[in-house]
Design a protein around this motif. Structure first.
Motif, PDB file in Angstrom:
ATOM      1  N   GLU A   1      10.053 -38.274 -31.632  1.00  0.00           N
ATOM      2  CA  GLU A   1      10.883 -39.401 -31.189  1.00  0.00           C
ATOM      3  C   GLU A   1      12.139 -39.511 -32.045  1.00  0.00           C
ATOM      4  O   GLU A   1      13.240 -39.708 -31.527  1.00  0.00           O
ATOM      5  N   ARG A   2      11.989 -39.371 -33.334  1.00  0.00           N
ATOM      6  CA  ARG A   2      13.144 -39.474 -34.241  1.00  0.00           C
ATOM      7  C   ARG A   2      14.157 -38.363 -33.974  1.00  0.00           C
ATOM      8  O   ARG A   2      15.362 -38.596 -33.976  1.00  0.00           O
ATOM      9  N   ALA A   3      13.681 -37.153 -33.722  1.00  0.00           N
ATOM     10  CA  ALA A   3      14.574 -36.037 -33.419  1.00  0.00           C
ATOM     11  C   ALA A   3      15.349 -36.304 -32.135  1.00  0.00           C
ATOM     12  O   ALA A   3      16.562 -36.082 -32.067  1.00  0.00           O
TER      13      ALA A   3
ATOM     14  N   SER B   1      22.689 -35.171 -33.887  1.00  0.00           N
ATOM     15  CA  SER B   1      22.557 -34.958 -35.332  1.00  0.00           C
ATOM     16  C   SER B   1      21.217 -34.297 -35.642  1.00  0.00           C
ATOM     17  O   SER B   1      20.242 -34.445 -34.892  1.00  0.00           O
ATOM     18  N   ARG B   2      21.182 -33.615 -36.763  1.00  0.00           N
ATOM     19  CA  ARG B   2      19.961 -32.953 -37.205  1.00  0.00           C
ATOM     20  C   ARG B   2      19.152 -33.902 -38.076  1.00  0.00           C
ATOM     21  O   ARG B   2      19.705 -34.764 -38.745  1.00  0.00           O
ATOM     22  N   GLU B   3      17.846 -33.717 -38.087  1.00  0.00           N
ATOM     23  CA  GLU B   3      16.951 -34.466 -38.965  1.00  0.00           C
ATOM     24  C   GLU B   3      16.477 -33.545 -40.079  1.00  0.00           C
ATOM     25  O   GLU B   3      16.298 -32.345 -39.868  1.00  0.00           O
TER      26      GLU B   3
ATOM     27  N   LEU C   1      12.367 -30.646 -39.862  1.00  0.00           N
ATOM     28  CA  LEU C   1      13.746 -30.359 -39.484  1.00  0.00           C
ATOM     29  C   LEU C   1      13.866 -30.399 -37.973  1.00  0.00           C
ATOM     30  O   LEU C   1      12.916 -30.085 -37.254  1.00  0.00           O
ATOM     31  N   SER C   2      15.052 -30.775 -37.495  1.00  0.00           N
ATOM     32  CA  SER C   2      15.330 -30.650 -36.061  1.00  0.00           C
ATOM     33  C   SER C   2      16.570 -29.785 -35.886  1.00  0.00           C
ATOM     34  O   SER C   2      17.484 -29.821 -36.705  1.00  0.00           O
TER      35      SER C   2
ATOM     36  N   VAL D   1      12.817 -28.648 -31.592  1.00  0.00           N
ATOM     37  CA  VAL D   1      13.994 -28.276 -30.810  1.00  0.00           C
ATOM     38  C   VAL D   1      13.843 -28.919 -29.436  1.00  0.00           C
ATOM     39  O   VAL D   1      12.733 -29.226 -29.013  1.00  0.00           O
ATOM     40  N   PRO D   2      14.970 -29.144 -28.728  1.00  0.00           N
ATOM     41  CA  PRO D   2      14.859 -29.719 -27.393  1.00  0.00           C
ATOM     42  C   PRO D   2      13.971 -28.844 -26.509  1.00  0.00           C
ATOM     43  O   PRO D   2      13.956 -27.633 -26.691  1.00  0.00           O
ATOM     44  N   PRO D   3      13.215 -29.442 -25.650  1.00  0.00           N
ATOM     45  CA  PRO D   3      13.246 -30.812 -25.135  1.00  0.00           C
ATOM     46  C   PRO D   3      12.380 -31.802 -25.910  1.00  0.00           C
ATOM     47  O   PRO D   3      11.958 -32.807 -25.374  1.00  0.00           O
ATOM     48  N   TRP D   4      12.125 -31.558 -27.188  1.00  0.00           N
ATOM     49  CA  TRP D   4      11.426 -32.475 -28.090  1.00  0.00           C
ATOM     50  C   TRP D   4      10.000 -32.765 -27.642  1.00  0.00           C
ATOM     51  O   TRP D   4       9.526 -33.889 -27.705  1.00  0.00           O
TER      52      TRP D   4
END
Length: 153
Positions: A31-33, A39-41, A98-99, A121-124
């Protein structure tokens, strides 16, 4: 000579070191990513020994289960000036989240590394686990809540 379960430098092989994480932590990280995109986490993670959970996780009691996150804002002023991270207690946080909003689904030279890295990575929808050398590790998500923590009085 290395045994079958170790590499030449004495590290366990990836297949023998699965990473365990609580479902709540995994869901929060994904969720945070998604919320922080584009932006990157980059967050420090911490583990709880399997023996500390009320539920039997079916693993060795000493198995670390990723269960907590240290947010980068804690101790930020000291870190920015002196380069000392006060947001993570000493000896803790040997894992990192990391994202990569634009990919790739692997570790890069720009990433901050740790003993274990969880990557989104997307789609998370899923997390990938890696060791510090960028080798994929199996990730097991456990349906258990870590024990409640309280501050000493």
């Amino acid at each position: 000579m290395a045994r079958d379960s170790e590499t030449d430098d004495g590290e366990s092989t990836a297949a023998e070191r699965p990473v365990h994480a609580t479902r709540g932590l995994v869901e929060m990280l994904l969720e945070r990513a998604a919320e922080s995109e584009p932006s990157r986490e980059n967050l420090v993670l911490d583990a709880t020994p399997a023996a500390d959970f009320e539920t039997d996780l079916g693993v060795d009691p000493s198995t670390p289960v990723l269960s907590h996150v240290y947010f980068p804002m804690a101790g930020r002023a000291v870190s920015d000036v002196f380069g000392v991270d006060l947001g993570t207690p000493a000896g803790r946080g040997r894992a990192r989240f990391l994202s990569h909003p634009q990919g790739p689904a692997e570790l890069t030279r720009r990433d901050d590394l740790a003993g274990v890295v969880l990557l989104a990575v997307p789609p998370w929808e899923d997390l990938l686990a890696f060791d510090r050398r960028g080798r994929r590790l199996p990730l097991t998500v456990v349906d258990a809540e870590p024990p409640a923590e309280s501050l000493p009085e």
